[in-house]
Write a protein that holds these residues in place. Sequence first.
Motif, PDB file in Angstrom:
ATOM      1  N   VAL A  50       0.829  -1.057  -0.012  1.00  0.00           N
ATOM      2  CA  VAL A  50      -0.058   0.070  -0.016  1.00  0.00           C
ATOM      3  C   VAL A  50       0.857   1.190  -0.015  1.00  0.00           C
ATOM      4  O   VAL A  50       0.564   2.295  -0.647  1.00  0.00           O
ATOM      5  CB  VAL A  50      -0.955  -0.042   1.311  1.00  0.00           C
ATOM      6  N   HIS A  51       1.913   1.187   0.746  1.00  0.00           N
ATOM      7  CA  HIS A  51       2.811   2.403   0.852  1.00  0.00           C
ATOM      8  C   HIS A  51       3.918   2.525  -0.293  1.00  0.00           C
ATOM      9  O   HIS A  51       4.389   3.461  -0.745  1.00  0.00           O
ATOM     10  CB  HIS A  51       3.710   2.390   2.147  1.00  0.00           C
ATOM     11  N   TRP A  52       4.382   1.163  -0.900  1.00  0.00           N
ATOM     12  CA  TRP A  52       5.481   1.155  -1.746  1.00  0.00           C
ATOM     13  C   TRP A  52       5.345   0.192  -2.782  1.00  0.00           C
ATOM     14  O   TRP A  52       5.567  -1.259  -2.566  1.00  0.00           O
ATOM     15  CB  TRP A  52       7.007   1.150  -1.038  1.00  0.00           C
ATOM     16  N   PRO A  53       4.640   0.402  -3.844  1.00  0.00           N
ATOM     17  CA  PRO A  53       4.315  -0.842  -4.874  1.00  0.00           C
ATOM     18  C   PRO A  53       5.417  -1.225  -5.366  1.00  0.00           C
ATOM     19  O   PRO A  53       5.385  -2.317  -6.099  1.00  0.00           O
ATOM     20  CB  PRO A  53       3.473   0.146  -5.883  1.00  0.00           C
ATOM     21  N   ASP A  54       6.708  -0.724  -5.526  1.00  0.00           N
ATOM     22  CA  ASP A  54       7.962  -1.287  -6.115  1.00  0.00           C
ATOM     23  C   ASP A  54       9.282  -1.130  -5.256  1.00  0.00           C
ATOM     24  O   ASP A  54       9.190  -0.111  -4.382  1.00  0.00           O
ATOM     25  CB  ASP A  54       7.901  -0.849  -7.441  1.00  0.00           C
ATOM     26  N   LYS A  55      10.262  -1.672  -5.492  1.00  0.00           N
ATOM     27  CA  LYS A  55      11.215  -1.721  -4.818  1.00  0.00           C
ATOM     28  C   LYS A  55      12.010  -0.473  -4.849  1.00  0.00           C
ATOM     29  O   LYS A  55      12.897   0.157  -3.929  1.00  0.00           O
ATOM     30  CB  LYS A  55      12.348  -2.916  -5.165  1.00  0.00           C
ATOM     31  N   GLU A  56      12.279   0.310  -5.906  1.00  0.00           N
ATOM     32  CA  GLU A  56      12.923   1.557  -6.146  1.00  0.00           C
ATOM     33  C   GLU A  56      12.084   2.616  -5.244  1.00  0.00           C
ATOM     34  O   GLU A  56      13.018   3.546  -4.447  1.00  0.00           O
ATOM     35  CB  GLU A  56      12.638   1.994  -7.653  1.00  0.00           C
ATOM     36  N   ARG A  57      10.738   2.566  -5.317  1.00  0.00           N
ATOM     37  CA  ARG A  57       9.975   3.489  -4.422  1.00  0.00           C
ATOM     38  C   ARG A  57      10.633   3.228  -2.865  1.00  0.00           C
ATOM     39  O   ARG A  57      10.438   4.501  -2.162  1.00  0.00           O
ATOM     40  CB  ARG A  57       8.541   3.671  -4.906  1.00  0.00           C
ATOM     41  N   LEU A  58      10.561   2.054  -2.499  1.00  0.00           N
ATOM     42  CA  LEU A  58      10.815   1.644  -1.192  1.00  0.00           C
ATOM     43  C   LEU A  58      12.273   2.283  -0.789  1.00  0.00           C
ATOM     44  O   LEU A  58      12.433   3.054   0.131  1.00  0.00           O
ATOM     45  CB  LEU A  58      10.794   0.304  -1.098  1.00  0.00           C
ATOM     46  N   GLN A  59      13.192   2.077  -1.893  1.00  0.00           N
ATOM     47  CA  GLN A  59      14.464   2.397  -1.629  1.00  0.00           C
ATOM     48  C   GLN A  59      14.548   4.019  -1.575  1.00  0.00           C
ATOM     49  O   GLN A  59      15.260   4.430  -0.448  1.00  0.00           O
ATOM     50  CB  GLN A  59      15.486   1.859  -2.636  1.00  0.00           C
ATOM     51  N   LEU A  60      13.792   4.832  -2.392  1.00  0.00           N
ATOM     52  CA  LEU A  60      13.879   6.080  -2.177  1.00  0.00           C
ATOM     53  C   LEU A  60      13.445   6.881  -1.046  1.00  0.00           C
ATOM     54  O   LEU A  60      13.804   7.504  -0.544  1.00  0.00           O
ATOM     55  CB  LEU A  60      13.150   6.965  -3.377  1.00  0.00           C
TER      56      LEU A  60
END
Length: 209
Positions: A50-60
């Motif tokens: 819900v918060h981070w749909p992909d790994k790159e957005r999570l890392q950022l």
Amino acid sequence: MIDGRLLRGERTRQAVLDTAVSLASVEGLEGLSLARLAQTLGVSKSGLFVHWPDKERLQLAIVEHARQQWTDLIVRPALRAPKALPRLWALHEHRLAFYEAGTLPGGCFFAAVGAELDDRPGPVRESVAQANDDWMRLLTTIAAQAVERGELREGTDVGQLAFEIQALGEAVVVHAHLLRRESGYAYARRAVLDRLRALATDPTILPEA
């Protein structure tokens, strides 16, 4: 009235990012996944999407959270010191205190992920590079202010001085975490303090030791 679900969601998000920064300080970013975070926190992986749909957005998001942590625990407290030379010293001292307190198990998030990402182009590397560049710019700016105020000798190379302060801060992480030698904190403190006192027009505005 604030929606309780939004509050809970934000608390969950902050808890996840706190954990992610801690893990990344040891393991780096590349191996850090939603599955790994979900397992560590004991929550469902689907809830994190819900918060981070992909790994790159999570890392950022992790990089930005680490940057905010650095600002809150190092930069803001240091900027309460008087301008400008005492403030430059306070930035180094608060950084060492942050490391010595064991806030992150790996010592420094940016030291860990910087080495991992330095040759990997992309938005995550650029975000880490920008955070480091902003820190160097802050050190350089405050050193320049100290020259302008007559607290550091005229002609002081502020870029060189900022580089030395940064290098000694990074050396502490290696000394304490790789070599397991606590003496690094005292060495880095003394080295920067001696350098600043040697350049200062009035060394008495700095600690003696």
